[in-house]
Design a protein around this motif. Structure first.
Motif, PDB file in Angstrom:
ATOM      1  N   THR A   1       0.820  -1.210   0.000  1.00  9.95           N
ATOM      2  CA  THR A   1       0.000   0.000   0.000  1.00  9.95           C
ATOM      3  C   THR A   1       0.854   1.259   0.000  1.00  9.95           C
ATOM      4  OG1 THR A   1      -0.157  -0.347   2.366  1.00  9.95           O
ATOM      5  CG2 THR A   1      -2.076  -0.924   1.055  1.00  9.95           C
TER       6      THR A   1
ATOM      7  N   GLU B   1      -4.231   4.334  10.519  1.00 13.09           N
ATOM      8  CA  GLU B   1      -5.244   3.313  10.316  1.00 13.09           C
ATOM      9  C   GLU B   1      -4.619   1.995   9.852  1.00 13.09           C
ATOM     10  OE1 GLU B   1      -4.553   5.700   8.293  1.00 13.09           O
ATOM     11  OE2 GLU B   1      -4.679   5.005   6.223  1.00 13.09           O
ATOM     12  N   ASP B   2      -5.354   0.906  10.016  1.00  7.44           N
ATOM     13  CA  ASP B   2      -4.898  -0.396   9.520  1.00  7.44           C
ATOM     14  C   ASP B   2      -4.649  -0.291   8.021  1.00  7.44           C
ATOM     15  OD1 ASP B   2      -5.566  -1.970  11.964  1.00  7.44           O
ATOM     16  OD2 ASP B   2      -7.573  -1.252  11.463  1.00  7.44           O
ATOM     17  N   GLY B   3      -3.564  -0.927   7.575  1.00  7.90           N
ATOM     18  CA  GLY B   3      -3.323  -0.925   6.142  1.00  7.90           C
ATOM     19  C   GLY B   3      -2.451   0.228   5.692  1.00  7.90           C
ATOM     20  N   SER B   4      -2.180   1.194   6.570  1.00  5.17           N
ATOM     21  CA  SER B   4      -1.301   2.297   6.209  1.00  5.17           C
ATOM     22  C   SER B   4       0.138   1.790   6.127  1.00  5.17           C
ATOM     23  CB  SER B   4      -1.431   3.400   7.254  1.00  5.17           C
ATOM     24  OG  SER B   4      -0.185   4.006   7.483  1.00  5.17           O
TER      25      SER B   4
ATOM     26  N   ASN C   1      -5.974   9.552   9.618  1.00  5.96           N
ATOM     27  CA  ASN C   1      -5.874   8.819   8.357  1.00  5.96           C
ATOM     28  C   ASN C   1      -4.940   9.409   7.324  1.00  5.96           C
ATOM     29  OD1 ASN C   1      -7.388  10.953   7.760  1.00  5.96           O
ATOM     30  ND2 ASN C   1      -9.131   9.858   6.906  1.00  5.96           N
TER      31      ASN C   1
END
Lengths: 291, 279
Positions: free
Chosen positions: B42, B157-160, B184
């Motif tokens: 990501t 946030e999750d996934g950052s 975020n």
């Protein structure tokens, strides 16, 4: 002759067009709703049953529970609605004779302007003004239930006020002569005659406000702190379902996180549907009792 | 009417000249067409999408799609031929290279800096202290030599990608405290820290400026130079991976990332570019 001759055909064509439009729009809406609900059910099935409804959120450990967010969403929506609804009722009364005319005009202008302010402006201003204020005055980080609740209440006030005002204004005009003739003061007229008659609109304003409060994503994301836990005090950081959707969506991941979003969407839709059905039932009962 | 047509001809001509002059490294894409799918890490996404946009604007016959999914997904997709480029935020494992025959291209360094309010006297922490702070074991600045007051925790946030680097390199397997506030973006993190005297959070190294203060970890000061030289530990390389040596559009895309405009995109996304062939 020509008038009577044309009327039926026009009358038939108008409704036909309208009916076709209504059918296609409700079909579209129905498809969207069905899609969201089905996705939610699918998420529940694929996400090992009730695991998605648990309290633990820990993607590394394969736990994607959104129970904390459900609690936070409901708490935030109802608290901001309570505050916002009473504020709106006050504004509505002020607009309808409780305030001097110049003040009412000023208030109306302010409320009209407020409907045009985008939510992000409220959020941004609050990050720089309200958050530090609450942090210094009450402690905590300032990003909390209280901050988000205050701002949500504020952004809901104009809409709710206008819904109430529409009904109250026309009812007041209808009953003013009679009420004056009976010797009621303007305050008595408003509080004893108009408001009870307008109860249905007051309720629908609340439903509208609740829908907006539960569905707003931007203010909670910016102001509520987004910590994943049950909120116990107004100074606790909280993450609502909407904020959760916008936070997780921003990084596009498949798997459990994604499923939790689908479920969150379906739940939000269900909440709004249940609220409005309840309100409809209540207002019917209220009308029935009066008639 | 005639003059209008003349004028518009001139305009189109000027536009064509301007775009061909400014887009020299894009010339490689002139005669190419087809589709390139990119998937994986990501943290790579801003770089990939910007490059893809530039290329697709230059030559509309080319379609480039960019998807996330994480490093694992990147390896799997490129290995199974579902994507032309699979991005990872970690070096490939020998097993992965062997199984799929992957070739790897490191192109950027992603550094993450721990940051506090500039007025906070605590400007250096040990790794153990950071773990204690983020797991909720230490909750008051006075335990770290600062002014007494609760520590306000901020995270991503999750996934950052920023969160991933921070967690991998500093926190390890430690469980996060439930009181971590989540923002975020790097920008929102900076705003939160800059306003809150008792805050601690983390940003991409490229986002450090005078509004927030970087915190040295075990004596290593976070800065672009230290991250590039390898002195600062909370960094990782970002990789593009292909199955076998890249050809055609895939090769051109990778070359574009290593070109001058590519380096600019990397810097704008908050990372440090790695020249081709280094490491």
């Amino acid at each position: 002759m020509s008038l009577t001759g044309r009327k039926p055909s026009e009358g038939a064509r108008g409704p036909l067009l309208l009916r076709a439009l209504a059918l296609s729009v409700s079909g579209l809406l129905g498809t969207v709703i069905a899609f969201i609900l089905l996705s939610g059910v699918e998420a529940l099935v694929r996400g090992q049953g009730l695991g998605l409804l648990g309290a633990a959120w820990n993607p590394a450990g394969g736990k994607f529970g959104i129970l904390t967010m459900i609690q936070c969403s409901l708490l935030l929506a109802f608290s901001s609605l309570c505050l916002g609804w009473f504020l709106s009722l006050g504004c509505c009364c002020a607009l309808n004779g409780l305030a001097p005319r110049w003040a009412a005009r000023g208030l109306l202008g302010l409320l009209t302007m407020m409907t045009a302010v985008p939510t992000v402006v409220y959020g941004f201003a609050a990050v720089f003004l309200l958050v530090p204020l609450i942090r210094d005055a009450l402690g905590g980080t300032g990003f909390c239930w209280l901050t988000a609740g205050l701002l949500l209440a504020l952004q809901g006030v104009p809409t709710m006020t206008f819904v109430m005002d529409g009904a109250v204004r026309s009812l007041a005009a209808e009953t003013r002569l009679t009420a004056t003739a009976l010797g009621l003061s303007p305050v008595q007229h408003l509080s004893r005659v108009v408001l009870p008659l307008a109860s249905r609109s007051l309720l629908s304003a609340a439903v509208l406000g609740l829908g907006r409060a539960v569905g707003d994503a931007l203010l909670p994301t910016m102001l509520a702190g987004n910590a994943i836990r049950f909120a116990h005090s107004p100074l606790d950081s909280m993450r609502t379902l909407t904020a959760h959707i916008s936070l997780v969506l921003s990084s596009d991941i498949g798997g459990g996180e994604h499923l939790s979003l689908l479920l969150a969407g379906a739940l939000l839709l269900t909440f709004c549907a249940v609220f409005s059905l309840l309100a409809r039932r209540l207002s019917q009962r209220a009308r029935g009792a009066r008639l | 009417m005639k003059s209008l047509r003349k004028l518009s001809c001139l305009f189109v001509f000027l536009l064509a000249v301007a775009s061909s002059v400014s887009a020299a490294p894009l010339d490689a894409f002139k005669d190419l067409e087809g589709t390139l799918d990119i998937a994986g890490g990501t943290a790579h996404i801003p770089v990939m999408t910007q490059a893809a946009q530039d290329i697709m604007t230059f030559n509309p016959k080319i379609r480039i799609t960019v998807a996330g999914g994480g490093s694992g997904v990147g390896v799997k997709q490129v290995g199974e031929g579902l994507a032309g480029i699979g991005n990872t935020g970690r070096p490939l494992k020998p097993a992965e290279v062997e199984k799929y025959g992957l070739v790897t291209f490191p192109f950027a360094i992603d550094g993450v800096a721990l940051a506090v309010h500039p007025a906070n006297p605590v400007k250096a922490l040990t790794k153990e202290q950071v773990v204690a702070i983020y797991s909720g074991a230490v909750t008051d600045w006075k335990d770290l030599g600062g002014e007494p007051g609760a520590i306000n925790l901020y995270g991503r946030e999750d996934g950052s990608g920023t969160r991933e680097t921070f967690t991998d390199k500093l926190l390890g397997k430690a469980e996060l405290a439930p009181t971590v506030n989540v923002v975020n973006s790097n920008g929102a993190m900076k705003t939160a820290i800059a306003q809150d005297k008792r805050a601690i959070g983390y940003v991409g190294i490229g986002h450090l400026d005078s509004s927030i203060a970087g915190v040295a970890i075990d004596g290593h000061v976070p800065s672009q130079e230290n991250a590039a030289s390898g002195d600062y530990p909370v960094v990782r390389d970002l990789f593009m991976n292909t199955k076998g040596e890249p050809t055609g559009l895939t090769a051109a895309f990778i070359d574009y990332i290593y070109s001058e405009p590519g380096a600019k995109i990397i810097e704008k996304s908050g990372y440090i570019p790695i020249p081709k062939g280094k490491k």
